[in-house]
Design a protein around this motif. Structure first.
Motif, PDB file in Angstrom:
ATOM      1  N   GLY A 120       0.793  -1.229   0.000  1.00 55.12           N
ATOM      2  CA  GLY A 120       0.000   0.000   0.000  1.00 55.12           C
ATOM      3  C   GLY A 120       0.822   1.273   0.000  1.00 55.12           C
TER       4      GLY A 120
ATOM      5  N   HIS B 212      -0.059   3.405  -3.174  1.00 54.82           N
ATOM      6  CA  HIS B 212      -1.468   3.506  -3.535  1.00 54.82           C
ATOM      7  C   HIS B 212      -1.783   4.918  -4.015  1.00 54.82           C
ATOM      8  CE1 HIS B 212      -5.677   2.747  -3.638  1.00 54.82           C
ATOM      9  NE2 HIS B 212      -5.921   3.728  -2.806  1.00 54.82           N
TER      10      HIS B 212
ATOM     11  N   GLU C   7      -8.549   3.590  -9.212  1.00 59.00           N
ATOM     12  CA  GLU C   7      -9.960   3.292  -9.458  1.00 59.00           C
ATOM     13  C   GLU C   7     -10.832   4.511  -9.165  1.00 59.00           C
ATOM     14  OE1 GLU C   7     -10.722  -0.299  -7.230  1.00 59.00           O
ATOM     15  OE2 GLU C   7      -9.092  -1.310  -8.265  1.00 59.00           O
ATOM     16  N   LYS C   8     -10.498   5.218  -8.086  1.00 58.74           N
ATOM     17  CA  LYS C   8     -11.283   6.403  -7.730  1.00 58.74           C
ATOM     18  C   LYS C   8     -11.110   7.504  -8.772  1.00 58.74           C
ATOM     19  CE  LYS C   8     -13.720   8.931  -4.850  1.00 58.74           C
ATOM     20  NZ  LYS C   8     -15.106   8.585  -4.515  1.00 58.74           N
TER      21      LYS C   8
ATOM     22  N   ARG D 213     -12.689  -1.642 -11.883  1.00 58.67           N
ATOM     23  CA  ARG D 213     -11.964  -2.408 -10.876  1.00 58.67           C
ATOM     24  C   ARG D 213     -10.867  -3.195 -11.580  1.00 58.67           C
ATOM     25  NH1 ARG D 213      -9.927  -4.909  -6.265  1.00 58.67           N
ATOM     26  NH2 ARG D 213      -9.971  -7.149  -6.538  1.00 58.67           N
TER      27      ARG D 213
ATOM     28  N   ARG E 150      -8.246  -6.201 -11.193  1.00 59.29           N
ATOM     29  CA  ARG E 150      -7.767  -7.348 -10.426  1.00 59.29           C
ATOM     30  C   ARG E 150      -6.318  -7.553 -10.856  1.00 59.29           C
ATOM     31  NH1 ARG E 150      -5.298 -12.323 -11.197  1.00 59.29           N
ATOM     32  NH2 ARG E 150      -6.154 -13.916  -9.848  1.00 59.29           N
TER      33      ARG E 150
ATOM     34  N   PHE F 276      -0.849  -8.500  -7.256  1.00 60.45           N
ATOM     35  CA  PHE F 276      -1.528  -8.454  -5.958  1.00 60.45           C
ATOM     36  C   PHE F 276      -1.884  -9.861  -5.497  1.00 60.45           C
ATOM     37  CE2 PHE F 276      -5.493  -8.079  -3.523  1.00 60.45           C
ATOM     38  CZ  PHE F 276      -5.178  -7.082  -2.619  1.00 60.45           C
TER      39      PHE F 276
ATOM     40  N   VAL G 200       0.385  -3.654  -7.700  1.00 61.20           N
ATOM     41  CA  VAL G 200      -0.105  -4.216  -6.447  1.00 61.20           C
ATOM     42  C   VAL G 200      -0.937  -3.169  -5.699  1.00 61.20           C
ATOM     43  CG1 VAL G 200       0.590  -5.152  -4.230  1.00 61.20           C
ATOM     44  CG2 VAL G 200       1.851  -5.761  -6.251  1.00 61.20           C
ATOM     45  N   ASP G 201      -0.419  -1.953  -5.633  1.00 68.12           N
ATOM     46  CA  ASP G 201      -1.074  -0.926  -4.825  1.00 68.12           C
ATOM     47  C   ASP G 201      -2.064  -0.079  -5.620  1.00 68.12           C
ATOM     48  OD1 ASP G 201       0.554  -1.847  -2.868  1.00 68.12           O
ATOM     49  OD2 ASP G 201       2.050  -0.289  -3.092  1.00 68.12           O
ATOM     50  N   ARG G 202      -1.916  -0.054  -6.910  1.00 70.30           N
ATOM     51  CA  ARG G 202      -2.764   0.714  -7.824  1.00 70.30           C
ATOM     52  C   ARG G 202      -2.900   2.171  -7.390  1.00 70.30           C
ATOM     53  NH1 ARG G 202      -6.925  -3.266  -6.944  1.00 70.30           N
ATOM     54  NH2 ARG G 202      -5.279  -4.046  -5.682  1.00 70.30           N
TER      55      ARG G 202
ATOM     56  N   ILE H 165      -5.842  -2.653   3.996  1.00 68.15           N
ATOM     57  CA  ILE H 165      -4.692  -3.263   3.316  1.00 68.15           C
ATOM     58  C   ILE H 165      -3.906  -2.251   2.502  1.00 68.15           C
ATOM     59  CG2 ILE H 165      -6.067  -4.069   1.347  1.00 68.15           C
ATOM     60  CD1 ILE H 165      -4.227  -6.563   1.364  1.00 68.15           C
ATOM     61  N   LEU H 166      -4.579  -1.358   1.790  1.00 61.24           N
ATOM     62  CA  LEU H 166      -3.839  -0.406   0.950  1.00 61.24           C
ATOM     63  C   LEU H 166      -3.654   0.939   1.641  1.00 61.24           C
ATOM     64  CD1 LEU H 166      -5.362  -1.074  -2.589  1.00 61.24           C
ATOM     65  CD2 LEU H 166      -3.194  -1.845  -1.696  1.00 61.24           C
TER      66      LEU H 166
ATOM     67  N   LEU I  89     -13.737   4.572  -2.028  1.00 63.38           N
ATOM     68  CA  LEU I  89     -14.441   4.234  -3.260  1.00 63.38           C
ATOM     69  C   LEU I  89     -15.951   4.367  -3.139  1.00 63.38           C
ATOM     70  CD1 LEU I  89     -12.493   1.341  -4.970  1.00 63.38           C
ATOM     71  CD2 LEU I  89     -12.774   3.667  -5.709  1.00 63.38           C
TER      72      LEU I  89
END
Lengths: 382, 189
Positions: free
Chosen positions: A58, A61, A65-66, A342, A344, A348, A380-382, B127-128, B138
Motif C-alpha cells: 500500500g 497507492h 480506481e477512484k 476495478r 484485479r 496483488f 499491487v497498490d494501484r 490493506i492499501l 471508493l
C-alpha cells in the motif's frame, strides 16, 4: 539441496534448544533494493529460518480506481499505464477490451495485429528485465547488462511505434493510436536478427552456472493446488505444470491467429519460474516475426469520438499480461464517466501466496523467491 | 467458451433468485444467506470444479453495496459471476475465506475501500490505506480530494500561514451523509 532444518541444527545446534527465546522480527523494506519497489515484509526468524511472514503493501497507492470514476472513459486509459509500468501495453489492452465488448465495437484486423505486435514486444522487454534483476538479486551483475543491452532496443522499438518509452497509451478504444511504417518495420527485423544470438548467449551465461543453479533449483517449491487456491496465475502457475494461458484459452486481440506454444515446467521452484519466463521470450519473438510477415492491410483504428457513452451494463474481462491474469470489471451507467472500474491486479494475487511459500526457507532464499515472482508495485497498490 | 449455460442453470437452480446474460457472460444474483453455500457447491461439484476465486469486489448501488464474485475453473476454463446485494442498514457479508483462501486480501481491500464488514474473516484490517485513515474512498459520497482541507506545504506562501495550519478534522459531517449528496449516481441492476 539439503533441508534448511538440518542446516539449522548443524550450524547453530545449541540455539535450537531455546527456540522460543531466540525468535526475532526482521523488518525488510519498504526501501530495500531487493523488494523491487516499495514492499515491506516482516519476517519472524529463528536463526536463518523464516517462521512467520507478514507482507505489508500500500505504499504506492494512488487511487487509480477512484480517479478513473471521475474522468471520461478516454481519461481513464492513461492511468492504466501507471499500474504495471513494465508491461504498460497489456494494461491498455485490459481496459480497452471490456469497453469494446460492451459497446460491441468491431476493431479492424490490422489494429488487432498491431496490438499483438506491441503486446509481445512489451512482454519481451518485461521478461528481459526479470532476467536481469533476478541475477542482481542473487549477486550476479553480468546478466543484467546482457539483458539490458537487448531491452534498450526493445524499448526503442516501442518508442518508435507509440512515441513513448514507458507510458505508451498506444492501444486505444477501437484500435491503436499510430500505424506502423516501413522504416519501423525494418528496425523490428533488425532487432530480431540481432536478438537471436544474444538470446542463446543469455541461456549459456546463466543456465550452466553452478552458483546460479544452486541458488534457484529446489528453492520455493510450490504445488499447483497451493497456487490455484491463492489465485496465482501467469508464468508462476505455468511453472508448476498447469498448461493455462489466456492467449490460448480465452483469446483476445488476434492471438487465435498465431502459432505459439504455452511454456510449462513441472517442478514449480524458482528455476522453473526462471525457465518459463526465459522460454516465453522465444515464443514472443516467434509471434513478433509472424506479425511482421503477415500484417494485414486496412485501417489501424476505428474512428471514435473523444467522449462517448457506452450502454449501461457490466463486463468482467480478463487478459494475459507478463505477470498473470489482469481482470477488469467495468460498470457503466450510460453516462460519459465510468461508474466503476476495478482492476484485479495479477501481482496483488501472486504476492498473497508469499506468507505460505516463504515459511521454512532461509532469509537468503526469500530474496530469490521474491525476485522470481517479479512483482510490480505500481500494480499491487494501484 | 466461457460457460455452459444449460448446465449452470440446472446445477445452480436452488441458489439464485435471478440471472442475466450480458455479452455472453452469465451473472447470477443471490441472497446474502446463500453465498457461502453456493460458493462451496461450485467449488466441490465434480462437473463444474470452480477451483479459483478470480476476483472479489464491491459495487455501490442505491440501496446497498453489491458484492461481486468472479469464479474460474482452471480445468474446464469456465467463468461465472455471482452477485449479492448487502443493504446499507447492515453492511455485513459472510467471509469466503473458509472456502477460498484467495478471498483474504480481496475482502480486506473491499473493507478498506467500501467499509463493508466480512463476518469470520481472520484478519480484517485495511490493506492499501494507512490504519488511521478516515472514510472509505471508493464510496460515491467520498469526494475525490478527500474530506480534509489540507493544502500542501508549498501552498502556504506567507510564514504566518504556516503558524495557523488547519486542524486535521473532517470539515462538514453532512458530506458523509449519502442522502444530502446529489452527486450520487443511480444505476438500476
Amino acid at each position: 539441496m539439503s533441508d534448511p532444518k538440518d542446516f539449522l541444527t548443524t550450524q547453530t545446534g545449541t540455539l535450537l534448544e531455546k527456540e522460543s527465546e531466540d525468535r526475532f522480527w526482521l523488518n525488510m523494506g519498504p526501501q530495500h533494493p531487493s523488494t523491487h519497489g516499495v514492499f515491506r515484509i516482516l519476517l519472524e526468524t529463528e536463526g536463518e529460518i523464516v517462521k512467520n511472514v507478514v507482507p505489508i503493501i500500500g505504499y504506492l497507492h494512488r487511487g487509480v480506481e477512484k480517479i478513473s470514476e471521475n474522468r471520461e472513459w478516454m481519461g481513464a486509459l492513461p492511468l492504466t499505464d501507471r499500474m504495471d509500468y513494465l508491461g504498460a501495453m497489456s494494461n491498455n489492452m485490459a481496459l480497452t477490451l471490456p469497453v469494446e465488448e460492451l459497446m460491441e465495437l468491431e476493431v479492424p484486423r490490422r489494429a488487432q495485429w498491431l496490438r499483438v505486435l506491441a503486446l509481445e514486444t512489451n512482454r519481451l522487454a518485461s521478461h528481459l528485465l526479470f532476467y536481469g534483476t533476478l541475477g542482481l538479486d542473487l549477486g550476479a551483475l553480468t546478466p543484467f547488462f546482457f539483458a539490458f543491452r537487448q531491452r534498450e532496443i526493445a524499448q526503442y522499438l516501442l518508442e518508435l511505434l507509440s512515441g513513448q518509452r514507458i507510458t505508451f497509451n498506444y492501444i486505444r478504444y477501437g484500435g491503436v493510436r499510430l500505424d506502423i511504417t516501413t522504416p519501423i518495420e525494418r528496425e523490428f527485423r533488425k532487432f530480431i536478427t540481432g536478438f537471436r544470438p544474444a538470446y542463446e548467449e543469455m541461456w549459456n551465461l546463466v543456465e550452466g552456472n553452478e552458483i546460479f543453479r544452486t541458488r534457484i533449483i529446489g528453492v520455493g517449491e510450490s504445488t499447483p493446488e497451493l497456487l490455484i487456491k491463492h489465485g496465482v496465475t501467469g508464468p508462476i502457475l505455468r511453472a508448476s505444470g498447469v498448461k493455462r494461458d489466456l492467449r490460448k484459452d480465452r483469446p483476445f486481440a488476434a492471438y487465435d491467429e498465431f502459432d505459439f506454444d504455452v511454456i510449462t515446467h513441472d517442478k514449480g521452484d524458482t528455476y522453473s519460474r526462471w525457465y518459463c519466463r526465459y522460454k516465453e521470450m522465444g515464443e514472443s519473438l516467434k509471434i513478433i516475426e509472424q506479425c511482421l510477415d503477415g500484417m494485414p492491410d486496412g485501417p489501424h483504428i476505428k474512428k471514435m469520438p473523444f467522449f462517448f457513452k457506452p450502454p449501461p451494463g457490466e463486463i468482467y474481462s480478463v487478459t494475459d499480461t507478463p505477470r498473470g491474469d489482469l481482470g477488469v470489471y467495468i460498470v457503466s451507467d450510460g453516462s460519459r464517466f465510468p461508474y466503476r472500474v476495478r482492476y484485479r491486479a495479477p501481482s496483488f494475487c501472486n504476492l498473497s501466496v508469499l506468507s505460505e511459500l516463504l515459511y521454512g526457507t532461509g532469509i537468503g532464499d526469500v530474496i530469490a523467491i521474491l525476485g522470481s515472482f517479479d512483482p510490480v508495485f505500481g500494480e499491487v497498490d494501484r | 467458451m466461457l460457460h455452459d449455460k444449460k448446465l449452470f442453470l440446472k446445477k445452480l437452480k436452488p441458489f439464485f433468485n435471478d440471472y442475466a446474460e450480458i455479452r455472453g457472460q452469465l451473472i447470477f444474483i443471490l441472497d446474502r444467506s446463500k453465498i457461502l453455500e453456493c460458493l462451496s457447491f461450485l467449488k466441490n461439484d465434480k462437473d463444474l470444479k470452480f477451483n479459483m476465486l478470480h476476483d472479489l469486489t464491491c459495487n455501490q448501488k442505491v440501496k446497498g453495496l453489491e458484492v461481486v464474485y468472479q469464479l474460474h475453473s482452471v480445468d474446464n476454463s469456465y467463468w461465472i459471476t455471482l452477485k449479492s446485494l448487502i443493504p446499507f442498514e447492515s453492511l455485513v457479508a459472510p467471509s469466503a475465506t473458509s472456502i477460498f483462501i484467495a478471498a483474504d486480501w480481496h475482502e480486506r481491500e473491499a473493507f478498506d475501500m467500501f467499509g463493508i464488514k466480512f463476518n469470520d474473516h481472520p484478519d480484517l484490517r485495511r490493506i492499501l490505506l494507512p490504519d488511521d485513515w478516515e472514510g472509505h474512498p471508493l464510496k460515491k459520497e467520498y469526494p475525490l480530494g478527500g474530506f480534509k482541507d489540507i493544502k500542501p506545504i508549498w501552498a502556504y506562501e506567507e510564514a504566518e500561514d504556516l503558524q495557523n495550519l488547519p486542524d486535521r478534522e473532517i470539515l462538514d459531517s453532512s458530506i458523509i451523509n449519502p442522502d444530502s449528496d446529489d452527486k450520487l449516481k443511480v444505476i438500476e441492476s
